[in-house]
Design a protein around this motif. Structure first.
Motif, PDB file in Angstrom:
ATOM      1  N   ASP A  91      -8.195  14.754  -6.481  1.00 46.02           N
ATOM      2  CA  ASP A  91      -8.885  13.749  -7.297  1.00 46.02           C
ATOM      3  C   ASP A  91      -8.431  13.758  -8.756  1.00 46.02           C
ATOM      4  O   ASP A  91      -8.821  12.886  -9.530  1.00 46.02           O
ATOM      5  CB  ASP A  91     -10.400  13.886  -7.190  1.00 46.02           C
ATOM      6  CG  ASP A  91     -10.935  15.209  -7.726  1.00 46.02           C
ATOM      7  OD1 ASP A  91     -10.132  16.042  -8.208  1.00 46.02           O
ATOM      8  OD2 ASP A  91     -12.164  15.411  -7.664  1.00 46.02           O
ATOM      9  N   GLN A  92      -7.587  14.723  -9.124  1.00 46.99           N
ATOM     10  CA  GLN A  92      -7.010  14.747 -10.469  1.00 46.99           C
ATOM     11  C   GLN A  92      -5.497  14.512 -10.443  1.00 46.99           C
ATOM     12  O   GLN A  92      -4.805  14.764 -11.425  1.00 46.99           O
ATOM     13  CB  GLN A  92      -7.321  16.084 -11.142  1.00 46.99           C
ATOM     14  CG  GLN A  92      -8.807  16.321 -11.382  1.00 46.99           C
ATOM     15  CD  GLN A  92      -9.093  17.668 -12.018  1.00 46.99           C
ATOM     16  OE1 GLN A  92      -8.258  18.227 -12.722  1.00 46.99           O
ATOM     17  NE2 GLN A  92     -10.279  18.188 -11.758  1.00 46.99           N
ATOM     18  N   ALA A  93      -5.006  14.012  -9.333  1.00 42.74           N
ATOM     19  CA  ALA A  93      -3.561  13.825  -9.156  1.00 42.74           C
ATOM     20  C   ALA A  93      -3.153  12.392  -9.473  1.00 42.74           C
ATOM     21  O   ALA A  93      -3.786  11.430  -9.031  1.00 42.74           O
ATOM     22  CB  ALA A  93      -3.159  14.175  -7.731  1.00 42.74           C
ATOM     23  N   LEU A  94      -2.053  12.269 -10.239  1.00 41.60           N
ATOM     24  CA  LEU A  94      -1.446  10.970 -10.517  1.00 41.60           C
ATOM     25  C   LEU A  94      -0.322  10.761  -9.506  1.00 41.60           C
ATOM     26  O   LEU A  94       0.611  11.562  -9.432  1.00 41.60           O
ATOM     27  CB  LEU A  94      -0.897  10.935 -11.943  1.00 41.60           C
ATOM     28  CG  LEU A  94      -0.318   9.598 -12.414  1.00 41.60           C
ATOM     29  CD1 LEU A  94      -1.388   8.519 -12.455  1.00 41.60           C
ATOM     30  CD2 LEU A  94       0.336   9.755 -13.790  1.00 41.60           C
ATOM     31  N   ILE A  95      -0.407   9.677  -8.742  1.00 43.19           N
ATOM     32  CA  ILE A  95       0.478   9.454  -7.603  1.00 43.19           C
ATOM     33  C   ILE A  95       1.305   8.195  -7.825  1.00 43.19           C
ATOM     34  O   ILE A  95       0.783   7.155  -8.217  1.00 43.19           O
ATOM     35  CB  ILE A  95      -0.344   9.305  -6.302  1.00 43.19           C
ATOM     36  CG1 ILE A  95      -1.238  10.519  -6.072  1.00 43.19           C
ATOM     37  CG2 ILE A  95       0.592   9.076  -5.112  1.00 43.19           C
ATOM     38  CD1 ILE A  95      -0.505  11.826  -5.913  1.00 43.19           C
ATOM     39  N   GLY A  96       2.601   8.295  -7.561  1.00 45.38           N
ATOM     40  CA  GLY A  96       3.479   7.138  -7.594  1.00 45.38           C
ATOM     41  C   GLY A  96       3.698   6.590  -6.199  1.00 45.38           C
ATOM     42  O   GLY A  96       3.617   7.314  -5.197  1.00 45.38           O
ATOM     43  N   THR A  97       3.974   5.305  -6.114  1.00 48.11           N
ATOM     44  CA  THR A  97       4.312   4.692  -4.832  1.00 48.11           C
ATOM     45  C   THR A  97       5.179   3.473  -5.081  1.00 48.11           C
ATOM     46  O   THR A  97       5.524   3.153  -6.222  1.00 48.11           O
ATOM     47  CB  THR A  97       3.061   4.322  -4.022  1.00 48.11           C
ATOM     48  OG1 THR A  97       3.440   4.007  -2.669  1.00 48.11           O
ATOM     49  CG2 THR A  97       2.316   3.132  -4.622  1.00 48.11           C
ATOM     50  N   GLY A  98       5.559   2.807  -4.019  1.00 47.84           N
ATOM     51  CA  GLY A  98       6.348   1.586  -4.124  1.00 47.84           C
ATOM     52  C   GLY A  98       5.997   0.654  -2.990  1.00 47.84           C
ATOM     53  O   GLY A  98       5.351   1.056  -2.014  1.00 47.84           O
ATOM     54  N   PHE A  99       6.414  -0.589  -3.123  1.00 46.66           N
ATOM     55  CA  PHE A  99       6.097  -1.610  -2.127  1.00 46.66           C
ATOM     56  C   PHE A  99       7.367  -2.325  -1.698  1.00 46.66           C
ATOM     57  O   PHE A  99       8.273  -2.557  -2.507  1.00 46.66           O
ATOM     58  CB  PHE A  99       5.090  -2.618  -2.686  1.00 46.66           C
ATOM     59  CG  PHE A  99       3.792  -2.000  -3.107  1.00 46.66           C
ATOM     60  CD1 PHE A  99       2.875  -1.564  -2.163  1.00 46.66           C
ATOM     61  CD2 PHE A  99       3.503  -1.808  -4.442  1.00 46.66           C
ATOM     62  CE1 PHE A  99       1.687  -0.967  -2.548  1.00 46.66           C
ATOM     63  CE2 PHE A  99       2.314  -1.225  -4.841  1.00 46.66           C
ATOM     64  CZ  PHE A  99       1.403  -0.801  -3.884  1.00 46.66           C
ATOM     65  N   ALA A 100       7.410  -2.699  -0.445  1.00 46.32           N
ATOM     66  CA  ALA A 100       8.573  -3.374   0.122  1.00 46.32           C
ATOM     67  C   ALA A 100       8.645  -4.817  -0.368  1.00 46.32           C
ATOM     68  O   ALA A 100       7.688  -5.361  -0.925  1.00 46.32           O
ATOM     69  CB  ALA A 100       8.491  -3.339   1.644  1.00 46.32           C
ATOM     70  N   TYR A 101       9.788  -5.441  -0.125  1.00 43.20           N
ATOM     71  CA  TYR A 101       9.948  -6.853  -0.444  1.00 43.20           C
ATOM     72  C   TYR A 101       9.738  -7.744   0.774  1.00 43.20           C
ATOM     73  O   TYR A 101       9.876  -8.955   0.672  1.00 43.20           O
ATOM     74  CB  TYR A 101      11.327  -7.091  -1.060  1.00 43.20           C
ATOM     75  CG  TYR A 101      11.447  -6.471  -2.437  1.00 43.20           C
ATOM     76  CD1 TYR A 101      10.784  -7.030  -3.517  1.00 43.20           C
ATOM     77  CD2 TYR A 101      12.210  -5.332  -2.655  1.00 43.20           C
ATOM     78  CE1 TYR A 101      10.867  -6.468  -4.783  1.00 43.20           C
ATOM     79  CE2 TYR A 101      12.308  -4.765  -3.915  1.00 43.20           C
ATOM     80  CZ  TYR A 101      11.635  -5.333  -4.974  1.00 43.20           C
ATOM     81  OH  TYR A 101      11.713  -4.775  -6.224  1.00 43.20           O
ATOM     82  N   VAL A 102       9.425  -7.144   1.916  1.00 45.84           N
ATOM     83  CA  VAL A 102       9.058  -7.905   3.111  1.00 45.84           C
ATOM     84  C   VAL A 102       7.531  -8.038   3.115  1.00 45.84           C
ATOM     85  O   VAL A 102       6.818  -7.037   3.047  1.00 45.84           O
ATOM     86  CB  VAL A 102       9.550  -7.197   4.394  1.00 45.84           C
ATOM     87  CG1 VAL A 102       9.091  -7.952   5.629  1.00 45.84           C
ATOM     88  CG2 VAL A 102      11.067  -7.056   4.358  1.00 45.84           C
TER      89      VAL A 102
END
Length: 270
Positions: free
Chosen positions: A157-168
């Protein structure tokens, strides 16, 4: 059994990777035309390739052909040769193309070298940050001359998380559903637009973790090694390696908490 990799070969591959990333990064930074336009599209009309992607890959492949003519090569913009030396280069000449197209600074050049199927060298140059990350298998991860270490243990609950999203669009909609399930459980989520830089940010302690579905080998090869050599855990679904199905990199405590949540949320399918 892991292949035995001569230290002098590691050093040579690192030198070549650093040179190629530096030259391509300079080309992209200094040669970007004011009227930069889309040259082609890939998985969808919004998944773009610019003339500079193509120029940077041509520069890198030309240098590799000169320095290491017997090596194999896999590049995002179409380069694919088998080689005979046991070494294969995996290159993304411009990771974060949409950021680059819009003039955003979060883009980089990603170059990895495999030896008999195992990634042994990774280099990610981020010219607009003035930073180059690198790692050699068993030799740690580095930002220039500073050794990198992922962040210390933190509760999820104190973690900063990165992600990404597809172009489909269908995949993107499912990824948004997964993110919606994860957001209430973490400090916050960031979407930077470059998988290679997100993985390096895990290595540098700027993110506690990063996950994404749909990455290609050139998106993750260098950054995954850099994150791992900085002490992060990397993988996909439980018991599996990072892949296009799912890539996860995080400090060990965050990895242990986040991986089962992603698996339960179905982050690995569309």
């Amino acid at each position: 059994m892991r292949p035995v990799i001569p230290e002098e070969l590691k050093a040579e591959l690192l030198d070549v990777g650093l040179e190629a990333a530096r030259l391509a990064g300079a080309l992209l930074r200094d040669g970007r035309p004011a009227d930069l336009a889309v040259a082609a599209t890939k998985s969808s009309p919004i998944d773009v390739v610019t003339e500079m992607d193509i120029a940077a890959e041509k520069l890198i492949t030309g240098l590799l052909a000169e320095r290491r003519p017997e090596d194999g090569l896999l590049g995002e913009e179409g380069s694919d040769t088998p080689g005979t030396s046991g070494v294969r280069w995996i290159i993304d000449p411009l990771d974060g193309t949409v950021n680059y197209l819009y003039g955003l600074p979060s883009w980089g050049v990603s170059i990895a070298a495999e030896y008999r199927g195992e990634t042994v060298v990774g280099v990610v140059a981020a010219p607009m940050r003035g930073e180059t990350y690198h790692a050699v298998l068993g030799g740690g991860a580095w930002l220039e001359t500073a050794r990198l270490a992922c962040r210390a243990a933190a509760p999820l609950d104190q973690a900063l998380i990165g992600t990404g999203f597809a172009y489909v669009q269908t995949r993107r909609a499912h990824q948004a559903d997964v993110a919606q399930r994860i957001i209430p459980l973490v400090r916050d989520i960031r979407r930077g637009g470059s998988a290679a830089l997100d993985l390096c940010d895990v290595a540098a302690g700027r993110l506690d973790g990063y996950y994404e579905r749909g990455l290609n080998p050139w998106d993750l090869a260098a950054g995954e090694l850099i994150a791992r050599e900085a002490g992060a855990l990397t993988g996909g679904r439980p018991g599996e390696r990072a892949s296009g199905e799912l890539t996860l990199a995080a400090s060990p405590a965050v990895f242990a908490s986040l991986q089962p949540l992603l698996d339960e949320a179905g982050a690995w399918h569309d």
